[in-house]
Design a protein around this motif. Structure first.
Motif, PDB file in Angstrom:
ATOM      1  N   SER A  18       0.859  -1.175   0.000  1.00  0.00           N
ATOM      2  CA  SER A  18       0.000   0.000   0.000  1.00  0.00           C
ATOM      3  C   SER A  18       0.898   1.229   0.000  1.00  0.00           C
ATOM      4  CB  SER A  18      -0.888  -0.007   1.251  1.00  0.00           C
ATOM      5  OG  SER A  18      -1.638   1.186   1.306  1.00  0.00           O
ATOM      6  N   ALA A  19       0.773   2.039  -1.034  1.00  0.00           N
ATOM      7  CA  ALA A  19       1.593   3.249  -1.168  1.00  0.00           C
ATOM      8  C   ALA A  19       0.733   4.456  -0.804  1.00  0.00           C
ATOM      9  CB  ALA A  19       2.145   3.369  -2.578  1.00  0.00           C
ATOM     10  N   VAL A  20       0.578   4.691   0.478  1.00  0.00           N
ATOM     11  CA  VAL A  20      -0.285   5.767   0.960  1.00  0.00           C
ATOM     12  C   VAL A  20       0.398   7.121   0.819  1.00  0.00           C
ATOM     13  CG1 VAL A  20      -1.543   6.640   2.959  1.00  0.00           C
ATOM     14  CG2 VAL A  20      -1.433   4.180   2.525  1.00  0.00           C
ATOM     15  N   SER A  21       1.687   7.188   1.188  1.00  0.00           N
ATOM     16  CA  SER A  21       2.417   8.446   1.115  1.00  0.00           C
ATOM     17  C   SER A  21       3.883   8.175   0.804  1.00  0.00           C
ATOM     18  CB  SER A  21       2.304   9.213   2.437  1.00  0.00           C
ATOM     19  OG  SER A  21       3.227  10.282   2.455  1.00  0.00           O
ATOM     20  N   GLU A  22       4.288   8.534  -0.389  1.00  0.00           N
ATOM     21  CA  GLU A  22       5.686   8.336  -0.760  1.00  0.00           C
ATOM     22  C   GLU A  22       6.606   9.193   0.110  1.00  0.00           C
ATOM     23  OE1 GLU A  22       8.189   7.540  -4.772  1.00  0.00           O
ATOM     24  OE2 GLU A  22       6.767   9.199  -4.846  1.00  0.00           O
ATOM     25  N   GLU A  23       6.142  10.360   0.505  1.00  0.00           N
ATOM     26  CA  GLU A  23       6.957  11.236   1.346  1.00  0.00           C
ATOM     27  C   GLU A  23       7.233  10.588   2.710  1.00  0.00           C
ATOM     28  OE1 GLU A  23       4.174  12.284  -0.290  1.00  0.00           O
ATOM     29  OE2 GLU A  23       5.175  13.422  -1.864  1.00  0.00           O
ATOM     30  N   LEU A  24       6.217   9.978   3.312  1.00  0.00           N
ATOM     31  CA  LEU A  24       6.427   9.287   4.588  1.00  0.00           C
ATOM     32  C   LEU A  24       7.313   8.057   4.398  1.00  0.00           C
ATOM     33  CD1 LEU A  24       2.885   9.497   6.222  1.00  0.00           C
ATOM     34  CD2 LEU A  24       4.946  10.773   6.850  1.00  0.00           C
ATOM     35  N   PHE A  25       7.113   7.350   3.295  1.00  0.00           N
ATOM     36  CA  PHE A  25       7.941   6.183   2.989  1.00  0.00           C
ATOM     37  C   PHE A  25       9.411   6.593   2.870  1.00  0.00           C
ATOM     38  CE2 PHE A  25       9.563   3.010  -0.146  1.00  0.00           C
ATOM     39  CZ  PHE A  25       9.398   1.870   0.631  1.00  0.00           C
ATOM     40  N   ASP A  26       9.665   7.741   2.254  1.00  0.00           N
ATOM     41  CA  ASP A  26      11.038   8.238   2.089  1.00  0.00           C
ATOM     42  C   ASP A  26      11.726   8.494   3.433  1.00  0.00           C
ATOM     43  OD1 ASP A  26      10.846   8.126  -0.665  1.00  0.00           O
ATOM     44  OD2 ASP A  26      10.408  10.269  -0.888  1.00  0.00           O
ATOM     45  N   HIS A  27      10.958   8.733   4.484  1.00  0.00           N
ATOM     46  CA  HIS A  27      11.530   8.994   5.801  1.00  0.00           C
ATOM     47  C   HIS A  27      11.873   7.713   6.574  1.00  0.00           C
ATOM     48  CE1 HIS A  27      11.234  13.336   5.815  1.00  0.00           C
ATOM     49  NE2 HIS A  27      10.009  13.248   5.333  1.00  0.00           N
ATOM     50  N   GLN A  28      11.483   6.566   6.021  1.00  0.00           N
ATOM     51  CA  GLN A  28      11.789   5.301   6.684  1.00  0.00           C
ATOM     52  C   GLN A  28      13.254   4.931   6.432  1.00  0.00           C
ATOM     53  OE1 GLN A  28       9.506   3.891   8.706  1.00  0.00           O
ATOM     54  NE2 GLN A  28       8.347   5.731   8.153  1.00  0.00           N
ATOM     55  N   PRO A  29      13.826   4.089   7.299  1.00  0.00           N
ATOM     56  CA  PRO A  29      15.211   3.660   7.083  1.00  0.00           C
ATOM     57  C   PRO A  29      15.375   2.972   5.718  1.00  0.00           C
ATOM     58  CG  PRO A  29      14.427   2.985   9.250  1.00  0.00           C
ATOM     59  CD  PRO A  29      13.242   3.524   8.504  1.00  0.00           C
ATOM     60  N   LYS A  30      16.515   3.159   5.102  1.00  0.00           N
ATOM     61  CA  LYS A  30      16.786   2.602   3.774  1.00  0.00           C
ATOM     62  C   LYS A  30      16.593   1.084   3.747  1.00  0.00           C
ATOM     63  CE  LYS A  30      20.179   2.526  -0.007  1.00  0.00           C
ATOM     64  NZ  LYS A  30      19.294   1.706  -0.777  1.00  0.00           N
ATOM     65  N   ALA A  31      17.023   0.392   4.777  1.00  0.00           N
ATOM     66  CA  ALA A  31      16.876  -1.065   4.818  1.00  0.00           C
ATOM     67  C   ALA A  31      15.401  -1.466   4.732  1.00  0.00           C
ATOM     68  CB  ALA A  31      17.509  -1.629   6.086  1.00  0.00           C
ATOM     69  N   TYR A  32      14.547  -0.719   5.427  1.00  0.00           N
ATOM     70  CA  TYR A  32      13.113  -1.000   5.375  1.00  0.00           C
ATOM     71  C   TYR A  32      12.566  -0.715   3.975  1.00  0.00           C
ATOM     72  CZ  TYR A  32       8.102  -0.534   6.035  1.00  0.00           C
ATOM     73  OH  TYR A  32       6.740  -0.659   5.897  1.00  0.00           O
TER      74      TYR A  32
END
Length: 122
Positions: A18-32
């Motif tokens: 589920s791609a709700v917010s790419e901006e929030l996803f970008d703030h997650q750790p790279k490994a995740y």
């Protein structure tokens, strides 16, 4: 979400995110981020969205994404309107259309891979 059990019963092997917010996803750790959506997967993606195909929920998707995605503007026409169920069916976003679209995407994996290798710059 209603289609997930049917996909599993049919043995269709796809990863659903589920791609709700790419901006929030970008703030997650790279490994995740890499475990959820690795860069190499961007060329093998389809989108199911009530939004437009002109604005994918994730940037840098492959060239074949449009051919397999399900969006309400799939045919570049205005929906005729009606009851909610009728609008969803006309948009091809009802459970049956989603199941068929994902099934087609999964079945065409080898075809897409071969086409992408031909399309890749030398």
């Amino acid at each position: 979400m209603k289609v997930l059990p049917r996909l599993q019963q049919a043995g269709i092997n796809v990863k659903v995110i589920s791609a709700v917010s790419e901006e929030l996803f970008d703030h997650q750790p790279k490994a995740y981020r890499d475990s959820v959506l690795p860069a190499e997967a961007l060329n093998d993606v389809m989108v199911v969205s009530s939004g437009t195909r002109r604005m994918w929920p994730v940037r840098n998707l492959g060239t074949l994404t449009d051919a397999y995605s399900l969006t309400s503007d799939w045919d570049n026409q205005w929906l005729t309107g009606g009851l909610e169920k009728e609008v969803i069916e006309e948009a091809h976003l009802d459970p049956e259309s989603i199941f068929k679209g994902i099934s087609r995407f999964a079945a065409d994996h080898e075809k897409r891979a071969a086409l992408q290798s031909v399309m890749a710059p030398a």
